[in-house]
Design an enzyme around this catalytic site. Structure first.
Site, PDB file in Angstrom:
ATOM      1  CD  GLU A   1       8.642   0.336  10.686  1.00 20.94           C
ATOM      2  OE1 GLU A   1       7.644   0.726  10.052  1.00 20.94           O
ATOM      3  OE2 GLU A   1       9.415  -0.547  10.262  1.00 20.94           O
TER       4      GLU A   1
ATOM      5  CG  ASN B   1      -0.424  -0.101   2.503  1.00 26.13           C
ATOM      6  OD1 ASN B   1       0.737  -0.458   2.661  1.00 26.13           O
ATOM      7  ND2 ASN B   1      -1.208   0.208   3.517  1.00 26.13           N
TER       8      ASN B   1
ATOM      9  CB  CYS C   1      -2.099   0.276   8.753  1.00 30.04           C
ATOM     10  SG  CYS C   1      -0.791   1.511   8.743  1.00 30.04           S
TER      11      CYS C   1
ATOM     12  CD  GLU D   1       5.000  -0.203  12.896  1.00 32.52           C
ATOM     13  OE1 GLU D   1       3.793   0.065  13.066  1.00 32.52           O
ATOM     14  OE2 GLU D   1       5.887   0.262  13.633  1.00 32.52           O
TER      15      GLU D   1
HETATM   16  N1  LIG Z   1       0.949  -0.823  10.931  1.00 29.54           N
HETATM   17  C1  LIG Z   1       1.525  -0.419   9.804  1.00 29.54           C
HETATM   18  O1  LIG Z   1       2.465   0.369   9.815  1.00 29.54           O
HETATM   19  C2  LIG Z   1       1.040  -0.927   8.475  1.00 29.54           C
HETATM   20  C3  LIG Z   1       1.477  -0.282   7.320  1.00 29.54           C
HETATM   21  C4  LIG Z   1       1.013  -0.740   6.077  1.00 29.54           C
HETATM   22  C5  LIG Z   1       0.142  -1.834   6.028  1.00 29.54           C
HETATM   23  N2  LIG Z   1      -0.253  -2.431   7.165  1.00 29.54           N
HETATM   24  C6  LIG Z   1      -1.202  -3.544   7.131  1.00 29.54           C
HETATM   25  O2  LIG Z   1      -0.889  -4.391   6.033  1.00 29.54           O
HETATM   26  C7  LIG Z   1      -2.074  -4.992   5.526  1.00 29.54           C
HETATM   27  C8  LIG Z   1      -2.144  -4.761   4.036  1.00 29.54           C
HETATM   28  O3  LIG Z   1      -0.991  -5.153   3.430  1.00 29.54           O
HETATM   29  P1  LIG Z   1      -0.849  -6.584   2.711  1.00 29.54           P
HETATM   30  O4  LIG Z   1      -2.131  -7.017   2.128  1.00 29.54           O
HETATM   31  O5  LIG Z   1       0.320  -6.487   1.807  1.00 29.54           O
HETATM   32  O6  LIG Z   1      -0.531  -7.523   3.944  1.00 29.54           O
HETATM   33  P2  LIG Z   1      -0.033  -9.019   3.928  1.00 29.54           P
HETATM   34  O7  LIG Z   1       0.165  -9.398   5.344  1.00 29.54           O
HETATM   35  O8  LIG Z   1      -0.880  -9.896   3.085  1.00 29.54           O
HETATM   36  O9  LIG Z   1       1.365  -8.950   3.165  1.00 29.54           O
HETATM   37  C9  LIG Z   1       2.408  -8.150   3.655  1.00 29.54           C
HETATM   38  C10 LIG Z   1       3.713  -8.743   3.201  1.00 29.54           C
HETATM   39  O10 LIG Z   1       3.843 -10.031   3.783  1.00 29.54           O
HETATM   40  C11 LIG Z   1       4.189 -10.956   2.781  1.00 29.54           C
HETATM   41  N3  LIG Z   1       3.709 -12.271   3.194  1.00 29.54           N
HETATM   42  C12 LIG Z   1       2.472 -12.791   3.064  1.00 29.54           C
HETATM   43  N4  LIG Z   1       2.442 -14.038   3.573  1.00 29.54           N
HETATM   44  C13 LIG Z   1       3.691 -14.308   4.023  1.00 29.54           C
HETATM   45  C14 LIG Z   1       4.295 -15.431   4.649  1.00 29.54           C
HETATM   46  N5  LIG Z   1       3.627 -16.544   4.924  1.00 29.54           N
HETATM   47  N6  LIG Z   1       5.602 -15.357   4.982  1.00 29.54           N
HETATM   48  C15 LIG Z   1       6.309 -14.242   4.718  1.00 29.54           C
HETATM   49  N7  LIG Z   1       5.793 -13.145   4.130  1.00 29.54           N
HETATM   50  C16 LIG Z   1       4.494 -13.180   3.792  1.00 29.54           C
HETATM   51  C17 LIG Z   1       3.573 -10.415   1.526  1.00 29.54           C
HETATM   52  O11 LIG Z   1       4.199 -10.982   0.394  1.00 29.54           O
HETATM   53  C18 LIG Z   1       3.843  -8.937   1.691  1.00 29.54           C
HETATM   54  O12 LIG Z   1       5.143  -8.634   1.304  1.00 29.54           O
HETATM   55  C19 LIG Z   1      -3.199  -4.320   6.266  1.00 29.54           C
HETATM   56  O13 LIG Z   1      -3.628  -5.152   7.308  1.00 29.54           O
HETATM   57  C20 LIG Z   1      -2.552  -3.059   6.815  1.00 29.54           C
HETATM   58  O14 LIG Z   1      -3.205  -2.526   7.943  1.00 29.54           O
HETATM   59  C21 LIG Z   1       0.176  -2.009   8.398  1.00 29.54           C
HETATM   60  O1  LIG Z   2      -0.560   1.747   5.929  1.00 25.17           O
HETATM   61  C1  LIG Z   2       0.019   2.123   6.904  1.00 25.17           C
HETATM   62  C2  LIG Z   2       1.143   3.106   6.947  1.00 25.17           C
HETATM   63  C3  LIG Z   2       0.622   4.436   6.629  1.00 25.17           C
HETATM   64  C4  LIG Z   2       1.487   5.557   7.086  1.00 25.17           C
HETATM   65  O2  LIG Z   2       2.676   5.418   7.347  1.00 25.17           O
HETATM   66  O3  LIG Z   2       0.908   6.637   7.179  1.00 25.17           O
END
Ligand SMILES: NC(=O)c1ccc[n+]([C@@H]2O[C@H](COP(=O)([O-])OP(=O)(O)OC[C@H]3O[C@@H](n4cnc5c(N)ncnc54)[C@H](O)[C@@H]3O)[C@@H](O)[C@H]2O)c1
Ligand SMILES: O=CCCC(=O)O
Length: 504
Positions: free
Chosen positions: A472, A165, A298, A264
């Site tokens: 972070e 994202n 997120c 995160e």
């Molecule tokens: N808290 C934060 O800072 C933050 C920031 C951005 C996104 N997010 C969260 O991320 C999610 C959306 O992103 P997404 O759909 O890419 O998430 P996701 O968990 O599906 O994937 C994230 C990453 O993990 C990898 N991945 C998936 N399965 C894996 C496994 N079994 N082993 C190792 N790596 C694996 C994916 O290839 C990708 O690179 C939402 O829940 C969002 O809230 C959180």
């Molecule tokens: O998606 C989560 C991260 C967004 C941000 O850093 O503002």
């Protein structure tokens, strides 16, 4: 149709963007030569093919990171800082390329992609300024005898797993503090958006990062490539940004090696509007907190909790403002809302909205996917959402605002905290005491008080509960990449002469 960017310019950028694996400073193909498609979510067409790392490639990447660690860890902090500063300048100078690439592979409008370039680059500048500030301490033990020397050292080789994202900022938020601290890295970017990470890796090398310090392994087999690395005793840390279910599993997989982990994870942010709020400011903040990054953040406001006395007017004004957003391909002029990342994302949003309506909620705006190619969903406001609707429990990750009402401050706190997540909350009130009470009562890592944006490279970003571990950015961000080492030193006066003892 007019565009802000010509198809030729898109093709030229894609043609000069690296599509291989970066291992030990060399671009290479996957071990078995396989490649995978990167898709334009606004059209569903293929943009590029990228080398698809296999487990052996992940192993080579860790070997390169491990080999580079000792000399990189000894590189003077000032040198590492200057590499980061040059990287900041190079990313900024190539802002048009980074922005277009993110718009193409992730879908957000160009103006938003430029916002992410500024945000992502700032982590490089911020940590270039933190690198020389890492310090330790020297103290006398409380009994006046031994001396306590405390120093910091780099954690060691790190594995980074990032989401789609924010393809640039989620990578720089990890790479920059790791470089500042003296750690080497293997980065596995999201398979949906690998191109931005690959361009960033090229720029980091141009900025002077030595071979092997940053290795990049895009793959369609994330578990197959990263699982063995988590079990390899050369790896010292995992930093993951993504969904809570995947994060939970990675924490478990990190237990064997007792790895340092930063997580995160997902959120379910409440946006609370009290009866004393400036309503216009609250609507403005709500639109930003909801539609930044198309709702695919997120930190996106996921539940709008509005005092009963304002709820109808808030819902109407929010629907009017969100209804003014033009939906389209991010390269087209006037576009303010791009596509969702893929078909599965559209199906998820549709399920949540349709489910809320089946439970008795009312659609005040939108409520359906946009017809035609690509993965678009219309800006949507859903009011009168009943308690227990799935849309209040799950991250919507799309341009949908569910509105519910409350009557008292206690009820607002109870509703806001009624989630396993605790990443961010937004609160609108003119009563500063109430704002502070909410900051103390809400179970959250971050709080936006009369603002719809909290993200800032100078601030510690992160969550509590199932939203994650660690922070972070900010002063805290570099600590995730440092080990504390304590040296106990015998009393330097213990064996001195009587005269020396007097000097104590
Ligand atoms: N808290 C934060 O800072 C933050 C920031 C951005 C996104 N997010 C969260 O991320 C999610 C959306 O992103 P997404 O759909 O890419 O998430 P996701 O968990 O599906 O994937 C994230 C990453 O993990 C990898 N991945 C998936 N399965 C894996 C496994 N079994 N082993 C190792 N790596 C694996 C994916 O290839 C990708 O690179 C939402 O829940 C969002 O809230 C959180
Ligand atoms: O998606 C989560 C991260 C967004 C941000 O850093 O503002």
């Amino acid at each position: 149709m007019t565009t802000l960017v010509t198809p030729d310019a898109e093709d030229a950028l894609l043609a000069r963007t690296p599509t291989g694996l970066l291992v030990g400073g060399r671009w290479r193909e996957a071990e078995d030569g396989t490649r995978f498609d990167v898709v334009d979510p606004s059209r569903g067409t293929v943009l590029a093919t990228v080398a698809d790392a296999r487990p052996a490639d992940g192993h080579r990447a860790l070997t390169a990171a491990h080999a580079a660690q000792a000399s990189w860890g000894r590189t003077p902090a000032r040198e590492r800082a200057e590499i980061l500063r040059r990287a900041f300048e190079l990313v900024t100078a190539r802002a048009d390329d980074f922005a277009l690439l993110m718009t193409l592979e992730m879908g957000k409008p160009l103006a938003e992609s430029h916002g992410e370039v500024a945000y992502g680059a700032e982590f490089l500048r911020w940590f270039s300024e933190e690198a020389p500030r890492v310090s330790g301490s020297y103290a006398t033990a409380p009994d006046g005898r031994n001396r306590l020397l405390v120093t910091k050292r780099p954690v060691g080789p790190c594995l980074f797993i990032t989401p789609w994202n924010f393809p640039l900022a989620m990578a720089t938020r990890k790479i920059a503090p790791a470089v500042a601290a003296g750690c080497t890295m293997v980065l596995k970017p999201a398979e949906l958006t690998p191109l931005t990470a690959l361009l960033l890796a090229e720029v980091m090398a141009e900025a002077g990062l030595p071979d092997g310090v940053l290795n990049v392994v895009p793959t369609t087999d994330p578990g197959g490539v990263t699982g063995p690395l988590l079990r390899d005793d050369r790896l010292r840390k995992l930093s993951f940004t993504g969904s809570t279910p995947v994060g939970r599993r990675l924490i478990a997989d990190s237990a064997d090696q007792v790895l340092r982990v930063s997580m995160e994870l997902g959120g379910n942010a409440p946006f609370v509007v009290f009866e004393d709020a400036d309503l216009e400011a609250a609507v403005e903040g709500a639109v930003t907190a909801k539609l930044r990054n198309g709702g695919e953040a997120c930190v996106a406001a996921n539940r709008f909790l509005v005092h009963r006395s304002l709820a109808v007017e808030f819902g109407e004004r929010l629907a009017e403002r969100m209804g003014g957003y033009t939906v389209g391909r991010g390269t087209e002029p006037g576009t303010r809302l791009g596509p969702l990342i893929n078909e599965a994302a559209v199906a998820k949003v549709r399920r949540l909205v349709d489910g809320a309506v089946a439970d008795g909620a009312r659609i005040a705006l939108g409520g359906r996917p946009v017809e035609g190619p690509g993965y678009f969903y219309a800006p949507t406001v859903v009011t009168d959402v009943p308690p227990g609707a799935a849309i209040l429990d799950e991250e919507v990750f799309g341009p949908v605002a569910p509105v519910i009402t409350f009557d008292t401050e206690d009820e607002a706190v109870r509703l806001a905290n009624d989630t396993p997540f605790g990443l961010v909350c937004f609160v609108y009130t003119r009563d500063f005491d109430r704002g502070l009470r909410m900051a103390e009562r809400l179970e959250t890592g971050m709080l936006g008080l009369n603002t719809g944006v909290v993200s800032n490279p100078a601030a510690p970003f992160g969550g509590v509960k199932q939203s994650g571990l660690g922070r972070e950015g900010g002063r805290e961000g570099i600590e995730e990449y440092l080990e504390t080492c304590y040296v106990g030193i015998a009393d330097p006066f213990a064996h001195t002469t009587a005269a020396g003892q007097e000097a104590r």
